[in-house]
Write an enzyme that holds these catalytic residues in place. Structure first.
Site, PDB file in Angstrom:
ATOM      1  N   HIS A 113      50.555  37.733  37.692  1.00 25.45           N
ATOM      2  CA  HIS A 113      51.810  37.365  38.364  1.00 25.45           C
ATOM      3  C   HIS A 113      52.160  35.891  38.215  1.00 25.45           C
ATOM      4  CE1 HIS A 113      51.542  41.215  40.539  1.00 25.45           C
ATOM      5  NE2 HIS A 113      50.317  40.889  40.883  1.00 25.45           N
ATOM      6  N   ASP A 114      51.277  35.038  38.743  1.00 25.11           N
ATOM      7  CA  ASP A 114      51.657  33.639  38.973  1.00 25.11           C
ATOM      8  C   ASP A 114      51.885  32.877  37.680  1.00 25.11           C
ATOM      9  OD1 ASP A 114      51.399  34.262  41.604  1.00 25.11           O
ATOM     10  OD2 ASP A 114      49.599  33.067  41.960  1.00 25.11           O
ATOM     11  N   ASP A 116      47.982  29.419  46.107  1.00 24.50           N
ATOM     12  CA  ASP A 116      46.971  29.950  47.027  1.00 24.50           C
ATOM     13  C   ASP A 116      45.878  30.653  46.219  1.00 24.50           C
ATOM     14  OD1 ASP A 116      48.680  32.022  46.173  1.00 24.50           O
ATOM     15  OD2 ASP A 116      48.333  33.211  47.983  1.00 24.50           O
TER      16      ASP A 116
HETATM   17 CA   LIG Z   1      49.407  33.236  44.312  1.00 21.26          CA
END
Ligand SMILES: [Ca+2]
Ligand SMILES: [Ca+2]
Ligand SMILES: [Ca+2]
Ligand SMILES: [Ca+2]
Lengths: 323, 323, 323, 323
Positions: free
Chosen positions: A252-253, A24
């Protein structure tokens, strides 16, 4: 838990690992895409998009933008525009209105594929039984829908390596991390599926702060993409300075992708992780039985520590491959 | 939140702080009692007992036993034998059948007072408005019952300094700490009362591991009570070696008393803490808004770090005062 | 479930049944009080008051007012001013600001007793073991507090005959009836106590509509109290015309008292009834296993039908005894 | 709520109403199928099957069996074999191991279509925008999956007329009816979608008891299908005699179809109906705001009463059309 024979042969033969990156974008999603597409160890079958940081239309456009910036040709499939059961939430406050604020974003020339992300996931898993690793770094709606629309994929998924959750404190509520909170019911489906599962949660990703000196290293690459990353991280930093008093944002990702490339950088352990999908103060929490007090079977390999310098070295090396 | 004028005068004048120690002995409760009764900075109005680690009959007997061992004369009042709403749980697996396994336990010669603990708490708070600090180191049933039976005490409680909860991982479920889980509804009443509140949770108390060398220091005192403490800690250690792979047990409950004696040993901060009193995976969780994402008002001063050596020095010094 | 020997002897000998009427007047509470105090079959040990329809101060004053109107001398004890765990709700929209709108209300000359309702309940149950029937027609906070403060009363309560709950549709939410919703946690304590229990819920009390012709019968008594009842019912009617399109109000609380006087007027059956005390759409619901699908043991005698004419004849006859 | 222009034109012109019958046969499902396929007012685009009374394999086979018995040619599509989030439950205790115990079941000669039920639903709704009525008489998993996989169908569904839920008492738990309890999350999706919705719940379907004299009328038709119905109802009766003490079974699912044929037989009203999808005592309850106390907007036309004789006359007349 299912065992997939394909898994070991691939490793043995040095065949690139087939993944679908479900995302996303999102600043850290963009960097996860870059890391995956720059890495010969991975064969990115496709990028699938989902509602999350911003609406589906924007996350999909952002995936097209990142592909454009990278000059790569991976197919992109749009997926679910809303969670299974709960109302949609989003994170414009963190990622800006476009979801990718910071750098100049080119108008993408390519198109999204006509096939639905959920159908693409089902098709690929059934085409390569036991070989496809799913790498969800956004809400788990697409994966959950695929599992319910075609349950035969469940035993054929090689592994799910996801960014989401936390074994201690959340970031969107005191209990919950954003990706899981976006669709706790989807998370409950995925964590309950019996598929080999690796979770990179906030307890780990919060170790990967992009301090200014780290950002400077990307800029020092002197490349277009290096600058793009630096500008992403500079914008992304703002929210984290204010909220967390950190001198930069965690990426994070990218942790989920980095784990596939260099598992040795990560300390992990198997735990039982259940999802709280009932509304209340813990809605969307990844309840991790860290002290093994429940007697429930471990179902998830949980990231605990990352060699942060190793992580950034890997990231730098791979981003450096782009013009 | 209520402001109590008594609070500041007492401090100024060096008057001992009036406390009621509400406990469920329990190994660490026993040490908390010792610490409190040895300290001239505190005037222990009474010890009140509650169900918890073991049943009320045993926690009350254990309070009598500890008083006997110490040769002190503080009055002891028995309170609630069960939680407000949920079924009773207990921790014989940790504290042994008696609740105080390890040392030889003398037969207490003294008696419990006839007054109910809840009535004693109400009476004392109304007698010394704004002066009484409640120090609950077991389930919060007595305090909650007192608040509901006589709501006028609420603005007259100087402060509640409790051991319970956790801002990260629980010990009885992945979400909940034992004291709070014993009676989440009581905890919801207490945390919602608007009384100045200090919480020493597992995130802090787990820093106070009684390693063998620390235990040896108690034994080296060469006193009866020093030996008693050492034997308590040696038994208490077993469970923690097995469950947590730690080389000793934390002395949870003594942290609440130590905070009253030497607040400077503790790093704390104000947060909103809500109690999950609905059943489910997070039943009994102290949901702490660590990143301040909820917009809810801080209602609790939460212990974050303790100077462990300072803590043990204090404990040693005070235990050494007993024969 | 406990068996009380006192129960059967009393019946045999025609000794009046000892009751404590626990109420939150309230229009229908007022009529329940009148019915009880007019009846030689009952010995009303005391009236206890609780928060509910309006705040405790007003429900207590209203009890004093009703006693004044009736010229009776029963002692009145004030109890809990708030629910155990949840926030307080009230029903001024139904009962008016005073809680007893409609008739002229005299200034009461008598006083409330100094003893707390909870202590009075405990004292009486222990004084007359197995003989005291509790008749709560408001939120169950007092009863629950008494059970937790002094658990020894539990096996000594002869029976609890309450107005509250519903086996089908609620009146304050789609799921919950007002009395239970006011304090679902108290209700969970009471319904789980193992005491013989009779529940007169909305499914029954909604059969007792005070149509204008029924109201006229009270007026036709030509007495002061008859007029007082008529004026209560005329005010109480308004809300029910608007909300339910009924031509009058049900006299909920009097059903519990009438059941004690003439059980033959009521069709009842034993069911398992559990209280939903977790927040959500069913918060405060009395979940009645009407079709016996759960395998849970019946714990409650549930009123199903009332002979409405018989009920009104009884009420008329007793109200007629007042001047 | 969406308005569909197709709706009114069709009615005006006497064009048969396009429906998809989504079912889990099941005795009453079988009769619903018969009623639909015998009725010229309806154009059954297809029958879709779902897990429910028995597993998907059996409900699908049973749909094929019923089509075989009727000698009709409607296409049948298999759908979801499990609920979205919760674990699967089933009702062999009511419908027997096959799901259609009672009559002799022929081996079906036809086949199920290769297309997934969810894809068929999406395809048909998009092909006939505003024209397709969905008639789910089993768990709502297929409908919910279709709405989430292709949200564009939501405003194009003409209406959903379902059997499920209850405004008072459940049949599988005290709170919940079987169809909704099978997949409360799917129900939450469907009830929250803003599509025109008609609910035939237990409060209505329990009025349609197939007493022996009613069963006899089917047998008296002297036809193969008449006998088949009679034998279904005779087997189905057994459970209801035992559980409910009724002299026959209700024909739940046929109510939804009958409503499409003769809405005049039904008394309905608009209410707000929310689904409790959090676990607990009310899991799967259709929380109906019957007294309009919540202020929430009505979203569902709820069946309240049925002209039972009219219902059976309709059923008889239509079943009589089969050989
Ligand atoms: Ca994400
Ligand atoms: Ca303790
Ligand atoms: Ca009342
Ligand atoms: Ca069905």
């Amino acid at each position: 838990m299912y065992r997939n024979k394909g898994r070991f042969w691939c490793k043995l033969l040095g065949v690139p690992r087939k993944i679908i990156l479900d995302c996303d974008p999102g600043h850290d999603d963009a960097i996860a895409i870059m890391l995956a597409l720059a890495s010969e160890e991975l064969e990115v079958l496709g990028i699938t998009t989902v509602h999350g940081n911003v609406g589906l239309e924007r996350t999909t456009r952002n995936a097209l933008v990142v592909r454009e910036v990278l000059g790569k040709s991976v197919p992109i499939y749009a997926g679910a525009d809303r969670p299974l059961v709960r109302d949609r939430i989003s994170a414009e406050a963190v990622h800006g209105v476009s979801g990718l604020e910071g750098p100049h974003l080119p108008t993408p020339t390519g198109q999204v594929e006509p096939q639905h992300a959920v159908h693409f996931i089902i098709e690929q898993v059934l085409r390569y039984p036991g070989e496809v690793t799913l790498v969800p770094v956004g809400p788990l709606t697409n994966i959950a829908l695929a599992m319910r629309l075609e349950p035969r994929i469940i035993p054929q998924i090689r592994e799910i390596v996801l960014m989401g959750g936390s074994i201690d404190i959340g970031n969107w509520t005191p209990s919950a991390e954003f990706n899981i909170l976006c669709d706790p019911h989807a998370a409950k489906i995925v964590f309950g599926a019996g598929v080999p599962l690796v979770m990179m949660g906030l307890n780990l990703t919060h170790q990967t702060i992009a301090h200014p000196e780290r950002v400077a290293r990307f800029r020092a690459l002197g490349t277009r993409v290096g600058n793009f990353v630096a500008e992403l991280l500079e914008f992304f930093r703002e929210h984290h300075v204010q909220r967390y008093k950190w001198d930069g944002a965690p990426i994070h990702d990218a942790c989920a992708v980095a784990y596939l490339l260099r598992p040795g950088l990560f300390k992990t352990a198997m735990f039982n992780v259940e999802i709280e999908a009932n509304e209340g103060l813990a809605f969307g929490r990844t309840v991790c039985d860290y002290w093994r007090v429940t007697g429930r079977q471990p179902n998830c390999e949980v990231g605990l520590e990352v060699d942060v310098d190793g992580f950034y070295n890997l990231l730098l090396e791979r981003i450096a491959r782009y013009a």
